[in-house]
Design a protein around this motif. Structure first.
Motif, PDB file in Angstrom:
ATOM      1  N   ALA A  34      15.686 -13.607  31.454  1.00  0.00           N
ATOM      2  CA  ALA A  34      14.705 -13.909  30.413  1.00  0.00           C
ATOM      3  C   ALA A  34      15.399 -14.001  29.059  1.00  0.00           C
ATOM      4  O   ALA A  34      16.492 -13.442  28.881  1.00  0.00           O
ATOM      5  N   PRO A  35      14.781 -14.683  28.103  1.00  0.00           N
ATOM      6  CA  PRO A  35      15.376 -14.767  26.770  1.00  0.00           C
ATOM      7  C   PRO A  35      15.694 -13.401  26.155  1.00  0.00           C
ATOM      8  O   PRO A  35      16.677 -13.261  25.435  1.00  0.00           O
ATOM      9  N   SER A  36      14.890 -12.390  26.465  1.00  0.00           N
ATOM     10  CA  SER A  36      15.130 -11.056  25.911  1.00  0.00           C
ATOM     11  C   SER A  36      16.452 -10.455  26.395  1.00  0.00           C
ATOM     12  O   SER A  36      17.007  -9.567  25.740  1.00  0.00           O
ATOM     13  N   HIS A  37      16.973 -10.932  27.510  1.00  0.00           N
ATOM     14  CA  HIS A  37      18.271 -10.455  27.983  1.00  0.00           C
ATOM     15  C   HIS A  37      19.394 -10.929  27.058  1.00  0.00           C
ATOM     16  O   HIS A  37      20.466 -10.320  27.015  1.00  0.00           O
ATOM     17  N   GLY A  38      19.142 -12.003  26.330  1.00  0.00           N
ATOM     18  CA  GLY A  38      20.141 -12.524  25.401  1.00  0.00           C
ATOM     19  C   GLY A  38      20.499 -11.536  24.313  1.00  0.00           C
ATOM     20  O   GLY A  38      21.645 -11.489  23.860  1.00  0.00           O
ATOM     21  N   ASP A  39      19.529 -10.723  23.879  1.00  0.00           N
ATOM     22  CA  ASP A  39      19.816  -9.711  22.863  1.00  0.00           C
ATOM     23  C   ASP A  39      20.877  -8.733  23.359  1.00  0.00           C
ATOM     24  O   ASP A  39      21.795  -8.370  22.635  1.00  0.00           O
ATOM     25  N   VAL A  40      20.729  -8.304  24.605  1.00  0.00           N
ATOM     26  CA  VAL A  40      21.687  -7.368  25.206  1.00  0.00           C
ATOM     27  C   VAL A  40      23.063  -8.019  25.302  1.00  0.00           C
ATOM     28  O   VAL A  40      24.075  -7.433  24.907  1.00  0.00           O
ATOM     29  N   LEU A  41      23.098  -9.235  25.813  1.00  0.00           N
ATOM     30  CA  LEU A  41      24.377  -9.926  25.969  1.00  0.00           C
ATOM     31  C   LEU A  41      25.062 -10.155  24.622  1.00  0.00           C
ATOM     32  O   LEU A  41      26.280  -9.990  24.514  1.00  0.00           O
ATOM     33  N   MET A  42      24.289 -10.509  23.607  1.00  0.00           N
ATOM     34  CA  MET A  42      24.874 -10.758  22.287  1.00  0.00           C
ATOM     35  C   MET A  42      25.586  -9.509  21.766  1.00  0.00           C
ATOM     36  O   MET A  42      26.707  -9.597  21.245  1.00  0.00           O
ATOM     37  N   VAL A  43      24.968  -8.362  21.915  1.00  0.00           N
ATOM     38  CA  VAL A  43      25.606  -7.115  21.485  1.00  0.00           C
ATOM     39  C   VAL A  43      26.905  -6.897  22.259  1.00  0.00           C
ATOM     40  O   VAL A  43      27.943  -6.567  21.682  1.00  0.00           O
ATOM     41  N   LEU A  44      26.865  -7.130  23.572  1.00  0.00           N
ATOM     42  CA  LEU A  44      28.056  -6.912  24.393  1.00  0.00           C
ATOM     43  C   LEU A  44      29.148  -7.945  24.131  1.00  0.00           C
ATOM     44  O   LEU A  44      30.330  -7.656  24.335  1.00  0.00           O
ATOM     45  N   TYR A  45      28.779  -9.127  23.669  1.00  0.00           N
ATOM     46  CA  TYR A  45      29.796 -10.121  23.323  1.00  0.00           C
ATOM     47  C   TYR A  45      30.505  -9.751  22.023  1.00  0.00           C
ATOM     48  O   TYR A  45      31.595 -10.237  21.751  1.00  0.00           O
ATOM     49  N   HIS A  46      29.885  -8.873  21.239  1.00  0.00           N
ATOM     50  CA  HIS A  46      30.504  -8.435  19.989  1.00  0.00           C
ATOM     51  C   HIS A  46      31.111  -7.034  20.078  1.00  0.00           C
ATOM     52  O   HIS A  46      31.881  -6.642  19.189  1.00  0.00           O
ATOM     53  N   HIS A  47      30.739  -6.278  21.095  1.00  0.00           N
ATOM     54  CA  HIS A  47      31.252  -4.922  21.283  1.00  0.00           C
ATOM     55  C   HIS A  47      31.605  -4.749  22.755  1.00  0.00           C
ATOM     56  O   HIS A  47      30.783  -5.043  23.622  1.00  0.00           O
ATOM     57  N   GLU A  48      32.781  -4.257  23.006  1.00  0.00           N
ATOM     58  CA  GLU A  48      33.260  -4.149  24.390  1.00  0.00           C
ATOM     59  C   GLU A  48      32.408  -3.205  25.233  1.00  0.00           C
ATOM     60  O   GLU A  48      32.132  -3.466  26.397  1.00  0.00           O
ATOM     61  N   ARG A  49      31.982  -2.109  24.615  1.00  0.00           N
ATOM     62  CA  ARG A  49      31.232  -1.091  25.337  1.00  0.00           C
ATOM     63  C   ARG A  49      30.265  -0.423  24.380  1.00  0.00           C
ATOM     64  O   ARG A  49      30.644  -0.090  23.247  1.00  0.00           O
ATOM     65  N   VAL A  50      29.026  -0.247  24.805  1.00  0.00           N
ATOM     66  CA  VAL A  50      28.019   0.415  23.974  1.00  0.00           C
ATOM     67  C   VAL A  50      27.231   1.404  24.827  1.00  0.00           C
ATOM     68  O   VAL A  50      27.122   1.245  26.049  1.00  0.00           O
ATOM     69  N   THR A  51      26.684   2.400  24.156  1.00  0.00           N
ATOM     70  CA  THR A  51      25.792   3.324  24.852  1.00  0.00           C
ATOM     71  C   THR A  51      24.401   2.710  24.894  1.00  0.00           C
ATOM     72  O   THR A  51      24.094   1.791  24.126  1.00  0.00           O
ATOM     73  N   MET A  52      23.576   3.223  25.766  1.00  0.00           N
ATOM     74  CA  MET A  52      22.188   2.753  25.835  1.00  0.00           C
ATOM     75  C   MET A  52      21.510   2.979  24.488  1.00  0.00           C
ATOM     76  O   MET A  52      20.745   2.136  24.026  1.00  0.00           O
ATOM     77  N   LYS A  53      21.799   4.116  23.850  1.00  0.00           N
ATOM     78  CA  LYS A  53      21.200   4.422  22.544  1.00  0.00           C
ATOM     79  C   LYS A  53      21.636   3.389  21.497  1.00  0.00           C
ATOM     80  O   LYS A  53      20.811   2.872  20.745  1.00  0.00           O
ATOM     81  N   GLN A  54      22.931   3.085  21.454  1.00  0.00           N
ATOM     82  CA  GLN A  54      23.434   2.095  20.501  1.00  0.00           C
ATOM     83  C   GLN A  54      22.794   0.732  20.761  1.00  0.00           C
ATOM     84  O   GLN A  54      22.445   0.012  19.823  1.00  0.00           O
ATOM     85  N   LEU A  55      22.657   0.393  22.026  1.00  0.00           N
ATOM     86  CA  LEU A  55      22.053  -0.879  22.390  1.00  0.00           C
ATOM     87  C   LEU A  55      20.607  -0.949  21.932  1.00  0.00           C
ATOM     88  O   LEU A  55      20.176  -1.941  21.339  1.00  0.00           O
ATOM     89  N   ALA A  56      19.852   0.104  22.177  1.00  0.00           N
ATOM     90  CA  ALA A  56      18.447   0.152  21.765  1.00  0.00           C
ATOM     91  C   ALA A  56      18.328   0.000  20.248  1.00  0.00           C
ATOM     92  O   ALA A  56      17.469  -0.745  19.750  1.00  0.00           O
ATOM     93  N   GLU A  57      19.185   0.677  19.508  1.00  0.00           N
ATOM     94  CA  GLU A  57      19.168   0.576  18.045  1.00  0.00           C
ATOM     95  C   GLU A  57      19.556  -0.827  17.583  1.00  0.00           C
ATOM     96  O   GLU A  57      18.957  -1.373  16.665  1.00  0.00           O
ATOM     97  N   SER A  58      20.545  -1.412  18.233  1.00  0.00           N
ATOM     98  CA  SER A  58      21.033  -2.737  17.837  1.00  0.00           C
ATOM     99  C   SER A  58      19.983  -3.829  18.028  1.00  0.00           C
ATOM    100  O   SER A  58      19.866  -4.723  17.194  1.00  0.00           O
ATOM    101  N   ILE A  59      19.252  -3.753  19.139  1.00  0.00           N
ATOM    102  CA  ILE A  59      18.282  -4.821  19.419  1.00  0.00           C
ATOM    103  C   ILE A  59      16.858  -4.422  19.040  1.00  0.00           C
ATOM    104  O   ILE A  59      15.918  -5.169  19.287  1.00  0.00           O
ATOM    105  N   LYS A  60      16.744  -3.238  18.434  1.00  0.00           N
ATOM    106  CA  LYS A  60      15.452  -2.750  17.925  1.00  0.00           C
ATOM    107  C   LYS A  60      14.368  -2.736  19.003  1.00  0.00           C
ATOM    108  O   LYS A  60      13.274  -3.263  18.833  1.00  0.00           O
ATOM    109  N   ARG A  61      14.737  -2.144  20.137  1.00  0.00           N
ATOM    110  CA  ARG A  61      13.819  -1.959  21.261  1.00  0.00           C
ATOM    111  C   ARG A  61      13.835  -0.496  21.651  1.00  0.00           C
ATOM    112  O   ARG A  61      14.792   0.224  21.366  1.00  0.00           O
TER     113      ARG A  61
END
Length: 140
Positions: A34-61
């Motif tokens: 889904a398009p919403s998966h793109g938010d997750v991928l975008m963060v990972l394309y800019h950061h090699e590894r993130v925590t679930m917490k960092q990911l949630a904060e980054s994509i504001k979900r």
């Protein structure tokens, strides 16, 4: 005459943008994303590894929403989860080789979407659009 249908217009734009993204993914043989998966991928394309917490904060979900998104990407083989060795409450998310293969296609689709959105707008109009949308978002 002042029209008060901005939300309806934004909703239709979002719907059409989502259709474009899904259509482009399917052209590349990617189904189930889904398009919403793109938010997750975008963060990972800019950061090699993130925590679930960092990911949630980054994509504001919320964390539960991010868990659902990440689990789907795990099922599709694009990301992997790994528990921290010292703190089992912390989960890291990284791209798999398959997820990394999507990088160029992901940015190609992003460029196509941006071309539709910004085509014919001057730099000043693009900046105005962004600023107005940010102001509206901040009110919520």
């Amino acid at each position: 005459m002042i029209r008060k249908n901005a939300i309806a217009l934004i909703s239709r734009i979002r719907e059409n943008a989502s259709k474009l993204i899904v259509s482009e993914l399917e052209k590349h043989g990617i189904k189930g994303m889904a398009p919403s998966h793109g938010d997750v991928l975008m963060v990972l394309y800019h950061h090699e590894r993130v925590t679930m917490k960092q990911l949630a904060e980054s994509i504001k979900r919320t964390k539960p929403t991010v868990t659902i998104l990440v689990n789907k990407l795990v099922d599709l083989g694009f990301v992997q989860k790994q528990k921290d060795n010292n703190d089992s409450r912390v989960t890291y998310i990284t791209l798999t080789k398959e997820g990394e293969k999507l990088r160029s296609m992901f940015f190609e689709i992003s460029d196509k979407l941006n071309a539709v959105v910004y085509n014919g707008l001057s730099n000043e109009e693009q900046e105005q659009l962004h600023n107005i949308l940010e102001k509206i978002l901040d009110r919520f």
